[in-house]
Design a protein around this motif. Structure first.
Motif, PDB file in Angstrom:
ATOM      1  N   HIS A 143      -1.484  -7.914  -5.200  1.00  0.00           N
ATOM      2  CA  HIS A 143      -2.314  -8.711  -6.346  1.00  0.00           C
ATOM      3  C   HIS A 143      -2.147  -7.910  -7.665  1.00  0.00           C
ATOM      4  CE1 HIS A 143      -5.117 -12.410  -6.558  1.00  0.00           C
ATOM      5  NE2 HIS A 143      -4.496 -12.023  -7.892  1.00  0.00           N
ATOM      6  N   HIS A 147      -0.520  -9.019 -11.190  1.00  0.00           N
ATOM      7  CA  HIS A 147      -1.136  -9.006 -12.596  1.00  0.00           C
ATOM      8  C   HIS A 147      -0.286  -8.255 -13.798  1.00  0.00           C
ATOM      9  CE1 HIS A 147      -5.565 -11.003 -11.816  1.00  0.00           C
ATOM     10  NE2 HIS A 147      -4.277 -11.468 -10.929  1.00  0.00           N
ATOM     11  N   CYS A 262      -9.802 -13.899 -11.861  1.00  0.00           N
ATOM     12  CA  CYS A 262      -9.297 -13.533 -10.439  1.00  0.00           C
ATOM     13  C   CYS A 262     -10.354 -13.659  -9.737  1.00  0.00           C
ATOM     14  CB  CYS A 262      -8.357 -12.425 -10.514  1.00  0.00           C
ATOM     15  SG  CYS A 262      -7.441 -12.203  -9.132  1.00  0.00           S
TER      16      CYS A 262
HETATM   17 ZN    ZN Z   1      -5.244 -12.709  -9.681  1.00  0.00          ZN
END
Ligand code: ZN
Length: 301
Positions: A143, A147, A262
């Motif tokens: 993850h 980003h 997020c």
């Molecule tokens: Zn995220």
């Protein structure tokens, strides 16, 4: 008459507050109480806890998959076969893709539904949720690199716009937000698919900027190498500990500290990687061009 002491439950037995989630700061084990068990009618049940460390998948934007986990309670172990975001309104629990609203919508309670085979632990049982920590760490790494790669791609394409558009966290035109079709995180990396069609070109995107994809990828990879070398710190900021509380990924990049909304989990700093690289591929589909960005984070050590 005193208030009933079970203030977390409505008369239907469904919780009336969001599940408290402990995965944003990195927990992989949590103690909680079973508030409600919903029979799903297919031999499985959805177990709702007051507190959980299990990251659920969000059907509307399934970027980070559910954790692998078990619930332990009443002397038994219940494997969690899936964990999904659920929403409660008017005494009804809607799960996964049946949920018609975005997480955080007013008037709804949002819960982590732990899907188990059979009946699961009974309401009122104290349980421990235990997440596969290695798998979580690999998804968190995936993850974080997802980003970073989106920011690096935006920077690599910053000169490809003829109009002002929505900027990203580094003030570059946000190609990622404007063109993204799907984003999937897997252990150690991610795959993002972008669509370059008429509407993106109308917003000012000069599609010939993607003719030399290798040049775009190499600009992005140079930036990623710089960011990894700086070992930037990563943290999650959050307004509360409920499932629908606003959270943001914060990364202290050399060019400035960036905030991106997020709901997932992340590495704690970029020193966890020896490298982060992207590869870009194009194909033409139904009159539009599709770009697939595959991002790989290689662990340090
Ligand atoms: Zn995220």
């Amino acid at each position: 008459m005193p208030e009933p002491d079970d203030t977390l439950s409505t008369p239907t037995g469904l919780p009336d507050v969001d599940t408290v989630v402990t995965y944003p700061p990195g927990a992989t084990s949590s103690a909680g109480r079973v508030l409600h068990v919903e029979d799903l009618g297919d031999g499985r049940s959805a177990v709702l806890l007051d507190v959980t460390c299990v990251h659920p998948v969000t059907a509307a934007w399934p970027d980070q998959p559910a954790d692998r986990a078990v619930l332990q309670g009443a002397g038994m172990t219940f494997p969690v076969v899936d964990a999904v975001v659920g929403g409660i309104q008017d005494g009804r629990l809607l799960l996964g893709s049946d949920l018609p609203v975005r997480i955080g919508t007013e008037g709804w309670v949002f819960v982590v539904a732990h899907i188990v085979e059979g009946d699961g632990p009974a309401a009122g049982t104290e349980v421990r949720a235990i997440v596969d920590a290695d798998h979580r760490a690999a998804l968190s790494a995936g993850h974080t690199v997802c980003h970073l790669a989106s920011l690096a791609l935006n920077a690599a394409l910053a000169g490809a716009w003829s109009k002002d558009v929505l900027p990203d966290a580094l003030a570059n035109p946000n190609f990622d937000a404007l063109a993204i079709e799907t984003s999937r995180i897997h252990p150690g990396g991610s795959v993002d698919v972008y669509r370059i069609g008429k509407s993106l070109r109308r917003k000012g995107f000069v599609a010939t900027a993607l003719d030399d994809l290798d040049a775009v990828a190499s600009r992005a990879n140079m930036l990623l190498a710089e960011w990894v070398a700086a070992g930037a710190a990563v943290r999650i900021e959050r307004e509360g500990d409920g499932l629908s509380s606003r959270r943001a990924w914060v990364c202290e990049l050399p060019a400035g500290t960036v905030h991106i909304p997020c709901g997932g989990t992340h590495a704690s700093h970029l020193g966890e990687f020896s490298s982060v690289t992207v590869a870009l591929e194009a194909r033409d589909v139904e009159g539009a061009r599709e770009i697939t960005m595959t991002t790989t984070g290689r662990p340090a050590r």
